[in-house]
Design a protein around this motif. Structure first.
Motif, PDB file in Angstrom:
ATOM      1  N   GLY A   1       0.773  -1.230   0.000  1.00 48.36           N
ATOM      2  CA  GLY A   1       0.000   0.000   0.000  1.00 48.36           C
ATOM      3  C   GLY A   1       0.804   1.279   0.000  1.00 48.36           C
ATOM      4  O   GLY A   1       0.237   2.368  -0.160  1.00 48.36           O
ATOM      5  N   LYS A   2       2.125   1.186   0.144  1.00 46.19           N
ATOM      6  CA  LYS A   2       2.953   2.391   0.211  1.00 46.19           C
ATOM      7  C   LYS A   2       3.634   2.651  -1.126  1.00 46.19           C
ATOM      8  O   LYS A   2       4.278   1.754  -1.677  1.00 46.19           O
ATOM      9  N   PRO A   3       3.529   3.865  -1.682  1.00 41.84           N
ATOM     10  CA  PRO A   3       4.197   4.181  -2.949  1.00 41.84           C
ATOM     11  C   PRO A   3       5.713   4.106  -2.792  1.00 41.84           C
ATOM     12  O   PRO A   3       6.265   4.582  -1.805  1.00 41.84           O
ATOM     13  N   VAL A   4       6.373   3.484  -3.759  1.00 40.41           N
ATOM     14  CA  VAL A   4       7.824   3.367  -3.717  1.00 40.41           C
ATOM     15  C   VAL A   4       8.403   3.672  -5.094  1.00 40.41           C
ATOM     16  O   VAL A   4       7.717   3.587  -6.109  1.00 40.41           O
ATOM     17  N   SER A   5       9.676   4.040  -5.102  1.00 40.56           N
ATOM     18  CA  SER A   5      10.455   4.154  -6.330  1.00 40.56           C
ATOM     19  C   SER A   5      11.610   3.177  -6.212  1.00 40.56           C
ATOM     20  O   SER A   5      12.333   3.181  -5.214  1.00 40.56           O
ATOM     21  N   VAL A   6      11.759   2.333  -7.234  1.00 41.91           N
ATOM     22  CA  VAL A   6      12.808   1.308  -7.202  1.00 41.91           C
ATOM     23  C   VAL A   6      14.020   1.848  -7.961  1.00 41.91           C
ATOM     24  O   VAL A   6      13.965   2.058  -9.169  1.00 41.91           O
ATOM     25  N   HIS A   7      15.125   2.053  -7.237  1.00 46.09           N
ATOM     26  CA  HIS A   7      16.287   2.720  -7.812  1.00 46.09           C
ATOM     27  C   HIS A   7      17.423   1.770  -8.191  1.00 46.09           C
ATOM     28  O   HIS A   7      18.546   2.216  -8.406  1.00 46.09           O
ATOM     29  N   GLY A   8      17.149   0.492  -8.268  1.00 47.14           N
ATOM     30  CA  GLY A   8      18.174  -0.475  -8.657  1.00 47.14           C
ATOM     31  C   GLY A   8      17.864  -1.828  -8.051  1.00 47.14           C
ATOM     32  O   GLY A   8      17.036  -1.944  -7.147  1.00 47.14           O
ATOM     33  N   PRO A   9      18.530  -2.881  -8.538  1.00 52.68           N
ATOM     34  CA  PRO A   9      18.293  -4.229  -8.022  1.00 52.68           C
ATOM     35  C   PRO A   9      18.518  -4.361  -6.521  1.00 52.68           C
ATOM     36  O   PRO A   9      17.760  -5.040  -5.828  1.00 52.68           O
ATOM     37  N   ALA A  10      19.574  -3.712  -6.000  1.00 52.74           N
ATOM     38  CA  ALA A  10      19.840  -3.792  -4.568  1.00 52.74           C
ATOM     39  C   ALA A  10      18.719  -3.127  -3.773  1.00 52.74           C
ATOM     40  O   ALA A  10      18.295  -3.636  -2.719  1.00 52.74           O
ATOM     41  N   HIS A  11      18.223  -2.011  -4.292  1.00 50.94           N
ATOM     42  CA  HIS A  11      17.113  -1.327  -3.611  1.00 50.94           C
ATOM     43  C   HIS A  11      15.846  -2.165  -3.678  1.00 50.94           C
ATOM     44  O   HIS A  11      15.065  -2.202  -2.720  1.00 50.94           O
ATOM     45  N   ALA A  12      15.625  -2.862  -4.801  1.00 47.53           N
ATOM     46  CA  ALA A  12      14.461  -3.742  -4.917  1.00 47.53           C
ATOM     47  C   ALA A  12      14.500  -4.827  -3.849  1.00 47.53           C
ATOM     48  O   ALA A  12      13.470  -5.144  -3.226  1.00 47.53           O
ATOM     49  N   GLN A  13      15.684  -5.388  -3.609  1.00 51.36           N
ATOM     50  CA  GLN A  13      15.821  -6.401  -2.558  1.00 51.36           C
ATOM     51  C   GLN A  13      15.522  -5.819  -1.188  1.00 51.36           C
ATOM     52  O   GLN A  13      14.876  -6.462  -0.355  1.00 51.36           O
ATOM     53  N   GLU A  14      15.983  -4.593  -0.948  1.00 50.34           N
ATOM     54  CA  GLU A  14      15.704  -3.943   0.336  1.00 50.34           C
ATOM     55  C   GLU A  14      14.203  -3.728   0.526  1.00 50.34           C
ATOM     56  O   GLU A  14      13.693  -3.810   1.644  1.00 50.34           O
ATOM     57  N   LEU A  15      13.498  -3.485  -0.569  1.00 50.69           N
ATOM     58  CA  LEU A  15      12.053  -3.262  -0.505  1.00 50.69           C
ATOM     59  C   LEU A  15      11.277  -4.567  -0.364  1.00 50.69           C
ATOM     60  O   LEU A  15      10.073  -4.551  -0.119  1.00 50.69           O
ATOM     61  N   GLY A  16      11.970  -5.709  -0.540  1.00 52.43           N
ATOM     62  CA  GLY A  16      11.301  -6.999  -0.400  1.00 52.43           C
ATOM     63  C   GLY A  16      10.931  -7.651  -1.711  1.00 52.43           C
ATOM     64  O   GLY A  16      10.055  -8.522  -1.751  1.00 52.43           O
ATOM     65  N   ILE A  17      11.599  -7.263  -2.807  1.00 56.98           N
ATOM     66  CA  ILE A  17      11.330  -7.847  -4.114  1.00 56.98           C
ATOM     67  C   ILE A  17      12.526  -8.697  -4.520  1.00 56.98           C
ATOM     68  O   ILE A  17      13.631  -8.189  -4.706  1.00 56.98           O
ATOM     69  N   ALA A  18      12.322  -9.995  -4.652  1.00 60.34           N
ATOM     70  CA  ALA A  18      13.386 -10.920  -5.051  1.00 60.34           C
ATOM     71  C   ALA A  18      13.084 -11.450  -6.447  1.00 60.34           C
ATOM     72  O   ALA A  18      11.928 -11.728  -6.775  1.00 60.34           O
ATOM     73  N   THR A  19      14.129 -11.595  -7.264  1.00 61.10           N
ATOM     74  CA  THR A  19      13.958 -12.052  -8.641  1.00 61.10           C
ATOM     75  C   THR A  19      14.899 -13.201  -8.938  1.00 61.10           C
ATOM     76  O   THR A  19      16.083 -13.146  -8.611  1.00 61.10           O
ATOM     77  N   VAL A  20      14.358 -14.259  -9.547  1.00 62.55           N
ATOM     78  CA  VAL A  20      15.165 -15.378 -10.027  1.00 62.55           C
ATOM     79  C   VAL A  20      15.092 -15.337 -11.547  1.00 62.55           C
ATOM     80  O   VAL A  20      14.079 -15.710 -12.144  1.00 62.55           O
ATOM     81  N   PHE A  21      16.165 -14.849 -12.181  1.00 55.92           N
ATOM     82  CA  PHE A  21      16.181 -14.734 -13.635  1.00 55.92           C
ATOM     83  C   PHE A  21      16.433 -16.094 -14.275  1.00 55.92           C
ATOM     84  O   PHE A  21      16.880 -17.044 -13.631  1.00 55.92           O
ATOM     85  N   GLN A  22      16.163 -16.164 -15.570  1.00 51.64           N
ATOM     86  CA  GLN A  22      16.222 -17.440 -16.275  1.00 51.64           C
ATOM     87  C   GLN A  22      17.621 -18.048 -16.265  1.00 51.64           C
ATOM     88  O   GLN A  22      17.780 -19.274 -16.218  1.00 51.64           O
ATOM     89  N   ASP A  23      18.666 -17.213 -16.287  1.00 54.05           N
ATOM     90  CA  ASP A  23      20.032 -17.751 -16.325  1.00 54.05           C
ATOM     91  C   ASP A  23      20.527 -18.203 -14.942  1.00 54.05           C
ATOM     92  O   ASP A  23      21.620 -18.766 -14.817  1.00 54.05           O
ATOM     93  N   LEU A  24      19.734 -17.940 -13.892  1.00 55.28           N
ATOM     94  CA  LEU A  24      19.996 -18.363 -12.501  1.00 55.28           C
ATOM     95  C   LEU A  24      21.193 -17.684 -11.852  1.00 55.28           C
ATOM     96  O   LEU A  24      21.228 -17.493 -10.647  1.00 55.28           O
TER      97      LEU A  24
END
Length: 268
Positions: free
Chosen positions: A75-98
Motif C-alpha cells: 500500500g505504500k508508494p515506492v520508487s525502485v532505484h536499482g536491483p539492490a534497492h528492490a531487494q531492500e524493498l522486499g522484491i526478489a527475482t530469479v532470472f532465467q540464467d539463474l
C-alpha cells in the motif's frame, strides 16, 4: 475485437503496479500496465515474445526505471532505484540464467555477496545451518549443501536459485521461466517449489510460456499483448483457448479452430 476478461476477486495487494509506462526511443514497450499480487498468491504473467513481460519484470526488479505510473508495496508508494534497492524493498527475482557459480558449493552460492561474518571472519557454520533451513522451507531435495553446483540437476539448480531469493525475507518473488529446458520430473519439482512459496505467504509472479505449468500452479493469469494489459483470468475459469486468444489477439485462432473441428468430428 474485445478480449474476454474475467475479473479476479479483490485482495489486499503486497505489490501493486498501476499505469506503468516505458519507452525505448521510438518504441513504446509498455503502455498503462497494471499488475497486482496478494500475499500467498501466484500470479502468472504470460504473453508472446515482445509483449512486454521482460520489460515489466526489469522495472519491478529495479533494472529499468519506468517513465510513468505507480508502484506500491503493501500500500505504500515506492520508487525502485536499482536491483539492490528492490531487494531492500522486499522484491526478489530469479532470472532465467539463474546466475549460479558452477565451481562453488551450495552454501557459497546461497550467500554469494552477502556472506555471514563474525569479527571479520566468515561464519561457515552459521551459513550452513541457514542453508539447510532455507532448503527445508522449500522441501528441497538436495543431497548436500557442500557439493558443487556443477554436480546438481537442472531442477536442483533452480531450487538453489529460489532458496537464495528467500535470503532477506522478501515479500514478493519473481520467477522468470523457471521450467524452461527442464524435463518432466524436474519441472514437477520446480512447480512444487512454487507451491511451497505460496504456502509461506509470499506473493509470487511466475513468467512462463508453458500454459500447462501456468494452469497447474497459478491463482490468476495476467496476459500482456503489445505492451498492454490484454486479460486477467482466474485460473479456474481460463481455458487454453481463451488464453491463446488473449495472447495472440485473435478470437478465432488455430488452436481453437482445431479443437472445434475435433469436437465436431467426435460428435458425428
Amino acid at each position: 475485437m474485445t478480449t474476454q476478461t474475467t475479473e479476479a476477486p479483490v485482495r489486499e495487494a503486497v505489490l501493486s503496479l498501476t499505469g506503468v509506462n516505458k519507452r525505448f526511443g521510438a518504441v513504446q514497450a509498455l503502455t498503462d500496465v497494471s499488475l497486482h499480487v496478494a500475499p500467498g498468491e501466484v500470479v502468472a504473467l504470460v504473453g508472446d515474445n515482445g509483449a512486454g513481460k521482460s520489460t515489466l519484470v526489469k522495472i519491478i526488479s529495479g533494472v529499468y526505471e519506468s517513465d510513468g505510473g505507480e508502484i506500491r508495496i503493501e500500500g505504500k508508494p515506492v520508487s525502485v532505484h536499482g536491483p539492490a534497492h528492490a531487494q531492500e524493498l522486499g522484491i526478489a527475482t530469479v532470472f532465467q540464467d539463474l546466475a549460479l557459480c558452477d565451481n562453488l558449493d551450495v552454501v557459497a552460492n546461497l550467500f554469494l555477496g552477502q556472506e555471514v561474518s563474525r569479527t571479520s571472519v566468515i561464519d561457515e557454520v552459521e551459513m550452513e545451518k541457514e542453508s539447510w533451513r532455507l532448503l527445508r522451507t522449500l522441501s528441497a531435495k538436495i543431497p548436500s549443501v557442500r557439493i558443487p553446483i556443477a554436480s546438481l540437476s537442472g531442477g536442483q539448480r533452480q531450487t538453489v536459485a529460489i532458496a537464495r531469493s528467500l535470503i532477506g525475507n522478501p515479500k514478493v518473488v519473481m520467477l522468470d521461466e523457471p521450467t524452461a529446458a527442464l524435463g518432466v520430473a524436474q519441472t514437477a519439482e520446480v512447480l512444487n517449489l512454487v507451491e511451497r512459496l505460496r504456502e509461506t505467504g509470499l506473493g509470487v509472479i511466475l513468467i512462463s510460456h508453458n500454459m500447462a505449468d501456468v494452469q497447474a500452479v497459478a491463482d490468476r493469469i495476467v496476459v500482456l499483448r503489445l505492451g498492454r494489459n490484454a486479460a486477467d483470468f482466474t485460473v479456474e475459469e481460463a481455458t487454453t483457448e481463451q488464453l491463446v486468444a488473449a495472447i495472440t489477439g485473435a478470437s478465432d485462432n488455430v488452436v481453437a479452430s482445431r479443437a472445434a473441428r475435433h469436437k465436431g468430428a467426435t460428435d458425428e
